[in-house]
Design a protein around this motif. Structure first.
Motif, PDB file in Angstrom:
ATOM      1  N   ALA A 158       0.697  -1.080  -0.038  1.00 25.54           N
ATOM      2  CA  ALA A 158       0.119  -0.218  -0.065  1.00 25.54           C
ATOM      3  C   ALA A 158       0.762   1.280  -0.134  1.00 25.54           C
ATOM      4  O   ALA A 158       1.951   1.405   0.593  1.00 25.54           O
ATOM      5  N   ARG A 159       0.427   2.423  -0.364  1.00 26.83           N
ATOM      6  CA  ARG A 159       1.142   3.661  -0.538  1.00 26.83           C
ATOM      7  C   ARG A 159       1.361   4.196   0.792  1.00 26.83           C
ATOM      8  O   ARG A 159       2.324   4.945   1.421  1.00 26.83           O
ATOM      9  N   GLU A 160       0.010   4.170   1.618  1.00 27.77           N
ATOM     10  CA  GLU A 160      -0.093   4.736   2.866  1.00 27.77           C
ATOM     11  C   GLU A 160       0.152   3.600   3.978  1.00 27.77           C
ATOM     12  O   GLU A 160      -0.276   2.527   3.912  1.00 27.77           O
ATOM     13  N   ALA A 161       0.893   4.234   5.084  1.00 33.03           N
ATOM     14  CA  ALA A 161       1.017   3.044   6.373  1.00 33.03           C
ATOM     15  C   ALA A 161      -0.457   2.759   6.654  1.00 33.03           C
ATOM     16  O   ALA A 161      -1.263   3.459   6.750  1.00 33.03           O
ATOM     17  N   THR A 209      -2.617  -4.708  -1.740  1.00 37.68           N
ATOM     18  CA  THR A 209      -3.290  -5.589  -2.951  1.00 37.68           C
ATOM     19  C   THR A 209      -2.468  -6.692  -3.171  1.00 37.68           C
ATOM     20  O   THR A 209      -1.065  -6.998  -2.580  1.00 37.68           O
ATOM     21  N   CYS A 210      -2.986  -7.627  -4.168  1.00 38.88           N
ATOM     22  CA  CYS A 210      -2.320  -8.643  -4.606  1.00 38.88           C
ATOM     23  C   CYS A 210      -2.433  -8.711  -6.178  1.00 38.88           C
ATOM     24  O   CYS A 210      -3.442  -8.327  -6.442  1.00 38.88           O
ATOM     25  N   LYS A 211      -1.336  -9.324  -6.914  1.00 39.72           N
ATOM     26  CA  LYS A 211      -1.395  -9.221  -8.463  1.00 39.72           C
ATOM     27  C   LYS A 211      -2.355 -10.636  -8.536  1.00 39.72           C
ATOM     28  O   LYS A 211      -2.910 -10.739  -9.811  1.00 39.72           O
ATOM     29  N   VAL A 212      -2.983 -11.327  -7.611  1.00 33.99           N
ATOM     30  CA  VAL A 212      -3.813 -12.463  -8.308  1.00 33.99           C
ATOM     31  C   VAL A 212      -5.117 -12.477  -7.413  1.00 33.99           C
ATOM     32  O   VAL A 212      -6.096 -12.498  -8.434  1.00 33.99           O
ATOM     33  N   ILE A 213      -4.976 -12.201  -6.237  1.00 35.27           N
ATOM     34  CA  ILE A 213      -6.282 -12.143  -5.347  1.00 35.27           C
ATOM     35  C   ILE A 213      -6.831 -10.754  -5.509  1.00 35.27           C
ATOM     36  O   ILE A 213      -6.152  -9.865  -5.120  1.00 35.27           O
ATOM     37  N   HIS A 214      -8.027 -10.592  -5.893  1.00 35.92           N
ATOM     38  CA  HIS A 214      -8.823  -9.111  -5.704  1.00 35.92           C
ATOM     39  C   HIS A 214      -9.079  -8.797  -4.472  1.00 35.92           C
ATOM     40  O   HIS A 214      -9.374  -9.499  -3.695  1.00 35.92           O
TER      41      HIS A 214
END
Ligand code: SF4
Length: 121
Positions: A86-89, A94-99
């Motif tokens: 994530a961009r923020e702490a 996110t994941c490249k496979v699981i939405h």
């Protein structure tokens, strides 16, 4: 007699003010302590994914046994090559496979360890 009554009222007011100050100190301390507690990050479960994911996406998460907490830290999403930070702490990644949202400490059946010395994603 009148002086005695005034003295009693003054003592009584002092006692009330003292108790009120003590109660305020207790409430302030308790409030500060409660305010310092961070809410645990949740990236799975109906309260997080309902209305956000399609039924198929929810099904995929279930099929791959996604969970917000890996049994062993070395198999946590943060160590998986498919993890996208994530961009923020303190927010879900996110994941490249699981939405949908993924917890850095989560895991699933297709965990794929990052190569040693690999660049963070
Ligand atoms: S593939 Fe599984 S273990 Fe890897 S980041 Fe996605 S959810 Fe986490």
């Amino acid at each position: 007699m009148a002086q005695r009554k005034k003295d009693e009222e003054a003592v009584s007011r002092r006692a009330v003010l003292g108790r009120a100050a003590a109660a305020l100190a207790v409430l302030t301390t308790a409030g500060a302590a409660a305010g310092c507690k961070k809410k645990a990050l949740m990236c799975d479960g109906p309260s997080v994914t309902d209305g956000v994911l399609t039924a198929e996406e929810v099904q995929l998460r279930k099929m791959l046994l996604y969970t917000d907490l890996a049994q062993t830290p070395d198999k946590a999403c943060i160590n998986c090559t498919l993890f996208v930070a994530a961009r923020e702490a303190d927010t879900c990644a996110t994941c490249k496979v699981i939405h949908g949202p993924v917890h850095p400490n989560g895991t699933c059946k297709i965990f794929l360890r990052k190569p040693e010395g690999g660049a963070p994603t």
